[in-house]
Scaffold this active site. Sequence first.
Site, PDB file in Angstrom:
ATOM      1  N   SER A  46     -29.223  -5.595 -26.835  1.00  0.00           N
ATOM      2  CA  SER A  46     -29.505  -4.733 -27.984  1.00  0.00           C
ATOM      3  C   SER A  46     -29.137  -3.286 -27.678  1.00  0.00           C
ATOM      4  O   SER A  46     -28.543  -2.595 -28.504  1.00  0.00           O
ATOM      5  CB  SER A  46     -30.984  -4.825 -28.370  1.00  0.00           C
ATOM      6  OG  SER A  46     -31.309  -6.142 -28.756  1.00  0.00           O
ATOM      7  N   ASN A  47     -29.495  -2.824 -26.482  1.00  0.00           N
ATOM      8  CA  ASN A  47     -29.184  -1.451 -26.117  1.00  0.00           C
ATOM      9  C   ASN A  47     -27.702  -1.246 -25.851  1.00  0.00           C
ATOM     10  O   ASN A  47     -27.244  -0.117 -25.768  1.00  0.00           O
ATOM     11  CB  ASN A  47     -30.015  -1.025 -24.910  1.00  0.00           C
ATOM     12  CG  ASN A  47     -31.453  -0.781 -25.312  1.00  0.00           C
ATOM     13  OD1 ASN A  47     -31.734   0.188 -25.994  1.00  0.00           O
ATOM     14  ND2 ASN A  47     -32.348  -1.682 -24.929  1.00  0.00           N
ATOM     15  N   LYS A 165     -36.304 -13.601 -22.147  1.00  0.00           N
ATOM     16  CA  LYS A 165     -36.654 -12.188 -22.262  1.00  0.00           C
ATOM     17  C   LYS A 165     -37.498 -12.030 -23.510  1.00  0.00           C
ATOM     18  O   LYS A 165     -37.047 -12.349 -24.612  1.00  0.00           O
ATOM     19  CB  LYS A 165     -35.398 -11.317 -22.385  1.00  0.00           C
ATOM     20  CG  LYS A 165     -35.724  -9.857 -22.682  1.00  0.00           C
ATOM     21  CD  LYS A 165     -34.500  -8.972 -22.922  1.00  0.00           C
ATOM     22  CE  LYS A 165     -34.962  -7.533 -23.213  1.00  0.00           C
ATOM     23  NZ  LYS A 165     -33.856  -6.622 -23.554  1.00  0.00           N
ATOM     24  N   SER A 167     -39.306  -9.343 -25.785  1.00  0.00           N
ATOM     25  CA  SER A 167     -39.467  -7.916 -26.087  1.00  0.00           C
ATOM     26  C   SER A 167     -40.553  -7.652 -27.109  1.00  0.00           C
ATOM     27  O   SER A 167     -40.753  -6.508 -27.515  1.00  0.00           O
ATOM     28  CB  SER A 167     -38.142  -7.348 -26.625  1.00  0.00           C
ATOM     29  OG  SER A 167     -37.131  -7.441 -25.657  1.00  0.00           O
ATOM     30  N   GLY A 190     -39.487  -7.641 -21.719  1.00  0.00           N
ATOM     31  CA  GLY A 190     -38.395  -7.053 -22.479  1.00  0.00           C
ATOM     32  C   GLY A 190     -38.550  -5.563 -22.705  1.00  0.00           C
ATOM     33  O   GLY A 190     -37.729  -4.959 -23.394  1.00  0.00           O
TER      34      GLY A 190
END
Lengths: 299, 299, 299, 299
Positions: A46-47, A165, A167, A190
């Site tokens: 996502s980042n 993961k 988040s 996450g």
Amino acid sequence: MLNLKGIYPPITTPFHEDGALDLEGLRFNLAHLSAQPLRGIVAGGSNGEFSSLTIEERLTVVAASRKAWPADRLLIAGSGLETTAATVDLTQRMAGLGADAVLVVTPGYFRNKMSAQALIRHYTTVADASPVPVILYSVPANTGVDLQSEAAAELSLHPNVIGMKDSGGDITKMGRMVYECSSDFQLLAGSGGFFLAALAVGAVGGVMALANIAAEQLQAVQDAFERGDLSAARAAQLPLIALNSAVTARFGVAGLKAALDLIGLRGGLPRPPLMPASPSEIREIRGLLGPAGITPVQA
Amino acid sequence: MLNLKGIYPPITTPFHEDGALDLEGLRFNLAHLSAQPLRGIVAGGSNGEFSSLTIEERLTVVAASRKAWPADRLLIAGSGLETTAATVDLTQRMAGLGADAVLVVTPGYFRNKMSAQALIRHYTTVADASPVPVILYSVPANTGVDLQSEAAAELSLHPNVIGMKDSGGDITKMGRMVYECSSDFQLLAGSGGFFLAALAVGAVGGVMALANIAAEQLQAVQDAFERGDLSAARAAQLPLIALNSAVTARFGVAGLKAALDLIGLRGGLPRPPLMPASPSEIREIRGLLGPAGITPVQA
Amino acid sequence: MLNLKGIYPPITTPFHEDGALDLEGLRFNLAHLSAQPLRGIVAGGSNGEFSSLTIEERLTVVAASRKAWPADRLLIAGSGLETTAATVDLTQRMAGLGADAVLVVTPGYFRNKMSAQALIRHYTTVADASPVPVILYSVPANTGVDLQSEAAAELSLHPNVIGMKDSGGDITKMGRMVYECSSDFQLLAGSGGFFLAALAVGAVGGVMALANIAAEQLQAVQDAFERGDLSAARAAQLPLIALNSAVTARFGVAGLKAALDLIGLRGGLPRPPLMPASPSEIREIRGLLGPAGITPVQA
Amino acid sequence: MLNLKGIYPPITTPFHEDGALDLEGLRFNLAHLSAQPLRGIVAGGSNGEFSSLTIEERLTVVAASRKAWPADRLLIAGSGLETTAATVDLTQRMAGLGADAVLVVTPGYFRNKMSAQALIRHYTTVADASPVPVILYSVPANTGVDLQSEAAAELSLHPNVIGMKDSGGDITKMGRMVYECSSDFQLLAGSGGFFLAALAVGAVGGVMALANIAAEQLQAVQDAFERGDLSAARAAQLPLIALNSAVTARFGVAGLKAALDLIGLRGGLPRPPLMPASPSEIREIRGLLGPAGITPVQA
């Protein structure tokens, strides 16, 4: 079974001013990260603004990362897409480029239809077809889908699904997953905001935006935790929460990139429609670095 | 200014059993729809599973629809993507294929950062570059983003932003938008469940999944409304709500496609991870057709 | 069957500076309201801060209102409490004081357990025991409970359940309720923001905070609606939405009381922990009066 | 400063079949609990159905509990009400009955107005007037209000605010509160589902529904945690999560009372509108006791 224990930054994707991929910037950041106490990296998370990249760009990022990242350190590639078939295809191509594992985000556009049954079918198909281990990825703040324990438990029985993961930050659910999943299922926190808590309930590590700028501090949390010194682990964890919030929920990728700029790495701007961090946001991020034990290099 | 008044089905995208586009099925459905009281169609909307198609497939659907759909009826193409630049590009290509206007969904992956400011910048850039009029599209159930009145009001001043499809169902906000936007801004109801209510507060029509199977019934709502016969409009609207819910929120695209099968059109299966409608769901949909005035052709 | 058609303000409860009930202020406001085109009033609703009053105070407000309010105009008393037994008791006492009907809010503290089954049992018990007709009241912004159409439909069959105030704003659900409930079930809009939309789907009137300050304007909406002049109805409705939002969702009871002060009625402060409207909020409310056709009397 | 370290059950309130308080049942349960490794009890919390009791009943429960509960063990009384003034009054009366501290839930009916400023004013007034220490109580699942770290940090400076029960489960926020509040502020986990995680980020104990039936198991979590044996702590915590969920979020107070019945205590029915646990729910709860190390006594 691939051992995931440790810390991973979901690396950002630097762009040139014209919006094109800045692979030199990517390599610059990876050179810095390779000197950090990291088990590996996640490319195309996502980042990494994977949702703002074309398929070809996603592959380019993985290929460039693999070349620049030490062969003995893990490269996990984000290969999730909105359909099962496309995810299978991208997974196979990323594996072909040298990814050690893939991180597969839940589809999200039809979130209200992402039942346990639908997600189990989706991930089973991907895991059956993937040449490398599959890590589930639940990030409800972006997708509106929170992969629940029941689905994770069933998927954990698949030999090619090795972990998840999470988040979402629901620590009760994380504990339940550790309990209900197969014993070798590896949970990864996450977000750096609940890293210690996740370790306490059985996570083996974390994929955390904060690891891009505070790998040592996060490693200190895990080291203290593992030697049973909870007081020290807490003393390492708690000062990181406000900064973590700034480079995730509050200011997002733009905030994380601004923090990279502040410590001398290649941050730059996110792709529109994401807005750049405002001057006041950057000031606030800068002010949060010190208490987290990070020295900005920018004046 | 393109007059949007009227009813539009967001057409579905039929697939072959192997998952490939079924363009013959698409044409079959369009031939049926062309005999209905419709102002136009939306190709590549949420119910068209645009999020499950590649860029090339999205273009193929628009091109095939344009060929099969009467030239004097509107073809609105869904051209939204997660970045501004990609949306501009797809918008221009769809316009080149003969789309009369584009319907541009809000980006959604970074939903928490989709501030009014970010959305205004996004849509202004798209509208500046688009050869055809732009219609905003807010569908929070899929994107997590609810385009608010303030942003719509500012965007309504752009000469190339002509209206908005609002699927959120917040009727107070819709009324406010009609009041605050420029007087020629055209609001379209995004669901058949609140079509009459939207007309009451000033909508000029609707883009509604239900229009794929109940165009005449929806037209009856609008006709009665326009002649001031609210009692008749209500008598036409209310029996449609339960069926509308079944082919949208409750059973989703799979439910809509099942309904198409039931009335002799080309529904078929959605792309995984979407699950097909279950036998009990299909039975329920079938049971809802009659009360809505629709005769199933399938035994 | 009591005919509820028309407009009702949920009256506020004025307090003295020491926090005690200001019954003279209450009577002052009622004298003003009695000259307005109102079918009746609701005493002890959410805007009456019922949740901040003791049982005895709630009874006192109803008794004082009954004395001050014309006998030929309806007085609806809010009698909801967290348990069924206590609600029965308060309902009976309020009926004894002359309430024409009771408005019974859903219990909310155990919101996750307020299933259709629980609500049906609750309201059936209350309606069985009530000497006066019962009006259901769903206000999810305060209670977290949204009374759904299925429960309303079943309850509408009870001879002593005559209608419902719905403040949730889900216009699709309201339409569905009108369709599924018994034909004499009377739906009342719970907010001035969606009054016209609610009328369009079959509501017979509204219990609206805004009616405390804009009864004539709301009556103009209903009058135009009933003569089939939707254009005039819309022209009356739309300018009210922003003001309505200010005296409900945005600034709450404190905002409504500030608006009362601005037009020469007895507003005053809400009970803590509610904060008074700030000077800037009051300025904003004042600025919204004019566009809604209301003349402030305060300098 | 009162040391809160340890485990507390929020005791239930038994009722006779006619709905009246069953004080003998209350004493029976307390006699059992007094043999458990508990630091104290909370009387009149959410699981005590405080919101379904009259003021007099709430006082009666506190008085009866004080008499039955050992003088050297803590009695914390739930004294929250919807207004500040009423909360002050009830707090003082409960202190007069021998409560060692009060647990003050956030008001919730006007949840959208419960800003940090409003909550700080509310709690400061209560703490100023309270003869005994005040513990903040945030339980968003019941109130819709989540008391945030900023407000907690400011309130932690008040000499009479000694801690907080947080039932929201946002472990990141809990860590942040521990970091930002004064060093002697004592955080209590509000649910057995995240007890270990809360300890890990600095909680000193917990007020947990589960402690009514599994005090020893929860004490085992805390004991192992405190000797730095996180593996043992996890082995004690994880099997409790599913049962905890059953007696809290899933089946609520009715589920907790059913569990009490199953282990030979006085559970009984909750007050309507709460429904009793269904036979299938009771079967499920019974099935969850064994894995949590609890032996049902009922056949």
